[in-house]
Design a protein around this motif. Structure first.
Motif, PDB file in Angstrom:
ATOM      1  N   GLY A  46       0.816  -1.210   0.000  1.00  0.00           N
ATOM      2  CA  GLY A  46       0.000   0.000   0.000  1.00  0.00           C
ATOM      3  C   GLY A  46       0.849   1.259   0.000  1.00  0.00           C
ATOM      4  N   ARG A  47       2.128   1.094   0.313  1.00  0.00           N
ATOM      5  CA  ARG A  47       3.017   2.252   0.298  1.00  0.00           C
ATOM      6  C   ARG A  47       3.640   2.377  -1.075  1.00  0.00           C
ATOM      7  NH1 ARG A  47       7.045   3.063   4.818  1.00  0.00           N
ATOM      8  NH2 ARG A  47       8.173   1.412   3.801  1.00  0.00           N
ATOM      9  N   PRO A  48       3.819   3.599  -1.539  1.00  0.00           N
ATOM     10  CA  PRO A  48       4.490   3.759  -2.833  1.00  0.00           C
ATOM     11  C   PRO A  48       5.964   3.375  -2.738  1.00  0.00           C
ATOM     12  CG  PRO A  48       3.751   5.889  -1.961  1.00  0.00           C
ATOM     13  CD  PRO A  48       3.332   4.841  -0.990  1.00  0.00           C
ATOM     14  N   LEU A  49       6.506   2.947  -3.860  1.00  0.00           N
ATOM     15  CA  LEU A  49       7.899   2.512  -3.908  1.00  0.00           C
ATOM     16  C   LEU A  49       8.851   3.642  -3.531  1.00  0.00           C
ATOM     17  CD1 LEU A  49       9.829   0.209  -4.569  1.00  0.00           C
ATOM     18  CD2 LEU A  49       9.788   0.949  -6.945  1.00  0.00           C
ATOM     19  N   GLU A  50       8.510   4.858  -3.881  1.00  0.00           N
ATOM     20  CA  GLU A  50       9.368   5.998  -3.538  1.00  0.00           C
ATOM     21  C   GLU A  50       9.505   6.141  -2.026  1.00  0.00           C
ATOM     22  OE1 GLU A  50       6.648   6.316  -5.481  1.00  0.00           O
ATOM     23  OE2 GLU A  50       7.589   6.463  -7.450  1.00  0.00           O
ATOM     24  N   ARG A  51       8.417   5.899  -1.315  1.00  0.00           N
ATOM     25  CA  ARG A  51       8.440   6.006   0.155  1.00  0.00           C
ATOM     26  C   ARG A  51       9.303   4.896   0.759  1.00  0.00           C
ATOM     27  NH1 ARG A  51       6.978   9.660   4.095  1.00  0.00           N
ATOM     28  NH2 ARG A  51       6.608   8.497   5.982  1.00  0.00           N
ATOM     29  N   VAL A  52       9.185   3.688   0.199  1.00  0.00           N
ATOM     30  CA  VAL A  52      10.000   2.563   0.680  1.00  0.00           C
ATOM     31  C   VAL A  52      11.479   2.847   0.437  1.00  0.00           C
ATOM     32  CG1 VAL A  52      10.484   0.109   0.351  1.00  0.00           C
ATOM     33  CG2 VAL A  52       8.125   0.918   0.387  1.00  0.00           C
ATOM     34  N   ALA A  53      11.809   3.393  -0.742  1.00  0.00           N
ATOM     35  CA  ALA A  53      13.206   3.718  -1.052  1.00  0.00           C
ATOM     36  C   ALA A  53      13.727   4.801  -0.111  1.00  0.00           C
ATOM     37  CB  ALA A  53      13.337   4.167  -2.503  1.00  0.00           C
ATOM     38  N   ALA A  54      12.899   5.794   0.186  1.00  0.00           N
ATOM     39  CA  ALA A  54      13.312   6.846   1.120  1.00  0.00           C
ATOM     40  C   ALA A  54      13.563   6.264   2.510  1.00  0.00           C
ATOM     41  CB  ALA A  54      12.257   7.942   1.177  1.00  0.00           C
ATOM     42  N   ASP A  55      12.708   5.340   2.939  1.00  0.00           N
ATOM     43  CA  ASP A  55      12.922   4.690   4.237  1.00  0.00           C
ATOM     44  C   ASP A  55      14.202   3.867   4.234  1.00  0.00           C
ATOM     45  OD1 ASP A  55      10.654   5.813   5.287  1.00  0.00           O
ATOM     46  OD2 ASP A  55       9.408   4.002   5.105  1.00  0.00           O
ATOM     47  N   LEU A  56      14.495   3.203   3.120  1.00  0.00           N
ATOM     48  CA  LEU A  56      15.747   2.442   3.031  1.00  0.00           C
ATOM     49  C   LEU A  56      16.961   3.349   3.178  1.00  0.00           C
ATOM     50  CD1 LEU A  56      15.333  -0.224   0.213  1.00  0.00           C
ATOM     51  CD2 LEU A  56      15.952  -0.598   2.584  1.00  0.00           C
ATOM     52  N   ARG A  57      16.930   4.482   2.482  1.00  0.00           N
ATOM     53  CA  ARG A  57      18.063   5.412   2.578  1.00  0.00           C
ATOM     54  C   ARG A  57      18.190   5.964   4.003  1.00  0.00           C
ATOM     55  NH1 ARG A  57      16.063   6.506  -2.626  1.00  0.00           N
ATOM     56  NH2 ARG A  57      14.722   8.189  -1.884  1.00  0.00           N
ATOM     57  N   ARG A  58      17.059   6.342   4.601  1.00  0.00           N
ATOM     58  CA  ARG A  58      17.076   6.908   5.953  1.00  0.00           C
ATOM     59  C   ARG A  58      17.588   5.890   6.966  1.00  0.00           C
ATOM     60  NH1 ARG A  58      13.550   6.239   9.858  1.00  0.00           N
ATOM     61  NH2 ARG A  58      11.983   5.393   8.455  1.00  0.00           N
ATOM     62  N   LEU A  59      17.040   4.672   6.920  1.00  0.00           N
ATOM     63  CA  LEU A  59      17.455   3.658   7.890  1.00  0.00           C
ATOM     64  C   LEU A  59      18.902   3.218   7.657  1.00  0.00           C
ATOM     65  CD1 LEU A  59      14.193   1.567   8.059  1.00  0.00           C
ATOM     66  CD2 LEU A  59      15.245   2.830   9.934  1.00  0.00           C
ATOM     67  N   GLY A  60      19.331   3.165   6.389  1.00  0.00           N
ATOM     68  CA  GLY A  60      20.723   2.823   6.109  1.00  0.00           C
ATOM     69  C   GLY A  60      21.687   3.824   6.711  1.00  0.00           C
ATOM     70  N   ARG A  61      21.330   5.125   6.596  1.00  0.00           N
ATOM     71  CA  ARG A  61      22.172   6.166   7.212  1.00  0.00           C
ATOM     72  C   ARG A  61      22.183   6.012   8.733  1.00  0.00           C
ATOM     73  NH1 ARG A  61      19.829   9.527   3.551  1.00  0.00           N
ATOM     74  NH2 ARG A  61      18.283  10.213   5.061  1.00  0.00           N
ATOM     75  N   GLN A  62      21.010   5.757   9.311  1.00  0.00           N
ATOM     76  CA  GLN A  62      20.948   5.630  10.770  1.00  0.00           C
ATOM     77  C   GLN A  62      21.758   4.433  11.260  1.00  0.00           C
ATOM     78  OE1 GLN A  62      16.818   5.569  11.876  1.00  0.00           O
ATOM     79  NE2 GLN A  62      16.606   7.790  11.695  1.00  0.00           N
ATOM     80  N   VAL A  63      21.720   3.323  10.533  1.00  0.00           N
ATOM     81  CA  VAL A  63      22.497   2.144  10.928  1.00  0.00           C
ATOM     82  C   VAL A  63      23.990   2.458  10.838  1.00  0.00           C
ATOM     83  CG1 VAL A  63      23.148  -0.190  10.203  1.00  0.00           C
ATOM     84  CG2 VAL A  63      20.739   0.428  10.370  1.00  0.00           C
TER      85      VAL A  63
END
Length: 128
Positions: A46-63
């Motif tokens: 239900g989430r757009p792919l752009e939002r998932v990609a943004a979450d991946l980038r954000r969480l990758g930076r946080q890790v």
């Protein structure tokens, strides 16, 4: 006129018999088909792919930027969230993954890196 009426009544009676006799069978077949289709094609998140990609980038930076001395629970929580979003992106793009079945450790890290590379190859802009 009476033969047409008799034919119409016979057709309606036949239709009613088919509905009564084959209705439950038809509903069972429809439910079975829907279950098989759902098993083969999982519903999108239900989430757009752009939002998932943004979450991946954000969480990758946080890790990557977890400070030394931070509680291990924080790092594990971030990695678990990152893994969940990686699996979500892989599912959306149809990239096969065995990340969910990997035990913690080096094998899981390797699978994470492989999955990120596959997502990049599929066109998703995520950092390595």
């Amino acid at each position: 006129m009476s033969t047409a009426l008799i034919q119409l009544v016979a057709i309606l009676a036949g239709f009613a018999a088919v509905v009564v006799l084959f209705g439950p069978l038809t509903r069972w077949l429809e439910r079975r088909s829907a279950r098989r289709h759902a098993a083969r094609n999982p519903a999108p998140s239900g989430r757009p792919l752009e939002r998932v990609a943004a979450d991946l980038r954000r969480l990758g930076r946080q890790v990557d930027l977890v400070p030394a001395g931070a509680p291990m629970a924080r790092r594990r929580g971030l990695l678990a969230a990152y893994d969940d979003v990686l699996l979500e992106a892989a599912g959306m793009l149809g990239v096969p993954s065995s990340l969910a079945g990997c035990p913690e450790g080096r094998a899981r890290e390797v699978e994470r890196l492989r999955l990120v590379a596959e997502l990049r190859r599929a066109g998703l802009r995520v950092p390595v």
